[in-house]
Every structure is written in C-alpha cells, then in structure tokens.
Motif scaffolding. Structure first.
Motif, PDB file in Angstrom:
ATOM      1  N   ASP A 162       0.837  -1.187   0.000  1.00 27.13           N
ATOM      2  CA  ASP A 162       0.000   0.000   0.000  1.00 27.13           C
ATOM      3  C   ASP A 162       0.877   1.244   0.000  1.00 27.13           C
ATOM      4  OD1 ASP A 162       0.850  -0.139   2.630  1.00 27.13           O
ATOM      5  OD2 ASP A 162      -1.133  -0.259   3.517  1.00 27.13           O
ATOM      6  N   LEU A 163       0.652   2.179   0.911  1.00 27.66           N
ATOM      7  CA  LEU A 163       1.276   3.495   0.805  1.00 27.66           C
ATOM      8  C   LEU A 163       2.797   3.467   0.865  1.00 27.66           C
ATOM      9  CD1 LEU A 163      -1.662   4.302   1.150  1.00 27.66           C
ATOM     10  CD2 LEU A 163      -0.940   6.083   2.745  1.00 27.66           C
ATOM     11  N   ASN A 198      -4.459   1.587  -2.375  1.00 29.00           N
ATOM     12  CA  ASN A 198      -4.634   2.435  -1.205  1.00 29.00           C
ATOM     13  C   ASN A 198      -5.928   1.976  -0.552  1.00 29.00           C
ATOM     14  OD1 ASN A 198      -5.140   4.478   0.639  1.00 29.00           O
ATOM     15  ND2 ASN A 198      -4.601   6.144  -0.765  1.00 29.00           N
ATOM     16  N   SER A 238      -1.177   3.375   9.538  1.00 34.93           N
ATOM     17  CA  SER A 238      -1.927   2.175   9.920  1.00 34.93           C
ATOM     18  C   SER A 238      -2.046   2.158  11.441  1.00 34.93           C
ATOM     19  CB  SER A 238      -1.237   0.911   9.408  1.00 34.93           C
ATOM     20  OG  SER A 238      -0.059   0.631  10.140  1.00 34.93           O
ATOM     21  N   TYR A 295      -4.859   8.358   4.659  1.00 32.30           N
ATOM     22  CA  TYR A 295      -5.015   7.528   3.467  1.00 32.30           C
ATOM     23  C   TYR A 295      -5.782   8.268   2.373  1.00 32.30           C
ATOM     24  CZ  TYR A 295      -3.240   3.386   5.882  1.00 32.30           C
ATOM     25  OH  TYR A 295      -2.449   2.480   6.537  1.00 32.30           O
TER      26      TYR A 295
END
Length: 284
Positions: free
Chosen positions: A54-55, A76, A231, A244
C-alpha cells in the motif's frame, strides 16, 4: 540473538542496495517508520515483496528505489489506486517497474515455504485462473501419491524483512497482538530481520505461547513509538483514515509527491511518528 539499535543503524546494517526486502504487515502494524528510514538512506535497486503493498510501497516506488515488486494485491485501502506505482508501470517514472503478481494464497504459502527452508510452495490454487499465462513463476506439479495436479510457486526468501510489533522485552522476545498477516513467516524466511516496536518492556506479560517471535529469531529491535502510523497498532492507536484519503491527491501529481516526501520523510526522523499519533489521539 536480538540486538537493540536505533532505527537508522538497524537499516544501515541490514538493508543493502539490490536486496530483496519485505516490509510486512496486514491492516495494522505496517512498518512505515522503517520504510521511511530506508528512503532517507537512499537504497536503490530493491526487489520488494508484500502480500498487500500500500502506501509505503507507493512511496518507495515513487522515490526510485524499486526495480521489481512481488505481490498479491496493490492499492490504497478503501481509497483506490497506488498512483506512484501506476506511473512507474505505465510511464517508467521515475524508473520502470517489473511486476510479479500472485494470489493471496500463493504468497502466504510461499512465505511459509521460505520459513520452512523449502524451495517452493505446493498448494491447490489458480484453477481456472489466467494469471499463470503472464507469471512464469506460477507452475504446476503432479502429486506422486494421488496424481493430482497442484500449483507451485517459488518460496519467498527475503534478504531482509521489516515488521512492526507492539512490544519487545529486554531479552528481545517480540509480542504481536491483534490481526496477524505473515509477519512471523517473513522474519523466519528472511536472512536478516528488523522489528520496530511501540515499547520495550521488562516483561511481555503474556503466556509464552503468545510470544510470536522469540529472541533467537530476530536480528535487530528498534523502539519506534507510532512506527506503524498511518496504519493502526492494536491497543495503542487507531488507523488515520484521513491520511489515506489525503495520500490519493498527494501521490497523483509528481511535483506534489516529491515536495511531500522532501518535507515529511527526507527531512523528518522517526520521532515524527510519535508526534503524529499523539495528535491523532488528541483529536479523537
């Protein structure tokens, strides 16, 4: 035996240009602080592995550090695309990116095979799927006992694995609570490992069977409060959903992305993670 180090030293000692590296976490405990330190140190030519990039993988790719990604889902979460990843694939910016895509089942089995020291993973999967037509590492074997045709993929054996956890005791035993992905398997499969933790304590205050990684399995431990932000870390802080959502616009433009990385990563140390989590708690 686990060695306690500052994060910068642990990354410098364990991550080299050209390495195969896993930054693993699932929904929570994603090792953002460790990835940011790798960015600050400017590692190049990496092959990155993760079940759900993800990021942090978008950031690594956008900074020109990654030549290949082995994965089973990329996005994302709850928002959409990884825009820096897409730019690299479609336009070669800042450099071309090779992709090796698998199913979640394949990646999980490949990590387990790596942790067990096996050369490949054999499982039921990919039946009726066309992924094998574009991924030469999806193959088949025939069971010598039943004659059943099974899927096979290479074991995942990273040079180094990075994970985040809630606690380590002063002996180096690591406790992870909440949702688990393949953090344990990633560490056991890797030649070297770095675990960032929210805190180092005298006693884990847990049943021995709850200690996910005993000290003899871990290379380096770094105390980095807030190191999983944006997260969440179960029992410590929640997911920063606004981060996000904001990332989608930040990553959509090359100049905006580069400016954001300059301010928030290249010119910022791991202490900013604790500050961000503190602000997140204050706003709750």
């Amino acid at each position: 035996m686990a060695k306690f180090q500052p994060l910068a030293d642990a990354v410098r000692d364990n991550l080299n240009d050209g390495d195969v590296v896993a930054f693993e976490g699932f929904t929570h405990l994603i090792p953002h602080a460790a990835a940011h330190e790798a960015i600050r140190q400017g590692r190049k030519g990496l092959t990155v592995i993760r079940m759900t990039p993800d990021l942090i993988y978008d950031q690594l790719i956008g900074m020109g550090m990654v030549k290949k990604m082995i994965f089973s889902y990329a996005g994302n979460p709850g928002v959409g695309l990884l825009r820096r990843m897409r730019d690299a694939v479609e336009n070669g910016w800042p450099q071309p990116l090779e992709l090796e895509e698998h199913s979640h089942a394949a990646m999980a089995n490949a990590y387990e095979a790596g942790a067990a020291g096996l050369p490949c993973a054999v499982f039921r999967g990919y039946r009726g799927a066309e992924l094998a037509q574009v991924n030469h590492n999806v193959r088949s074997v025939t069971c010598p006992f039943t004659g059943e045709v099974l899927a096979a993929v290479p074991a995942v054996r990273p040079d180094v694995a990075f994970i985040h956890a809630q606690k380590a005791d002063r002996k180096g035993n690591v406790l992870i609570e909440g949702i688990l992905g393949v953090q344990k398997e990633a560490v056991l499969a890797a030649k070297r490992s770095v675990v960032t933790v929210e805190e180092v304590v005298e006693d884990l205050d847990a049943h021995p069977n709850a200690c996910l990684l005993p000290n003899w399995t871990v290379g380096s431990i770094c105390q980095v409060p807030g190191g999983a932000h944006p997260s969440y870390a179960h029992g410590y802080y929640g997911r920063d959903n606004a981060y996000y959502i904001a990332w989608d616009k930040i990553a959509a433009d090359r100049e905006t992305f580069s400016s954001w990385m300059e301010e928030n990563v290249l010119n910022a140390g791991p202490e900013v993670f604790a500050d961000r989590v503190g602000k997140l708690r204050s706003a709750a």
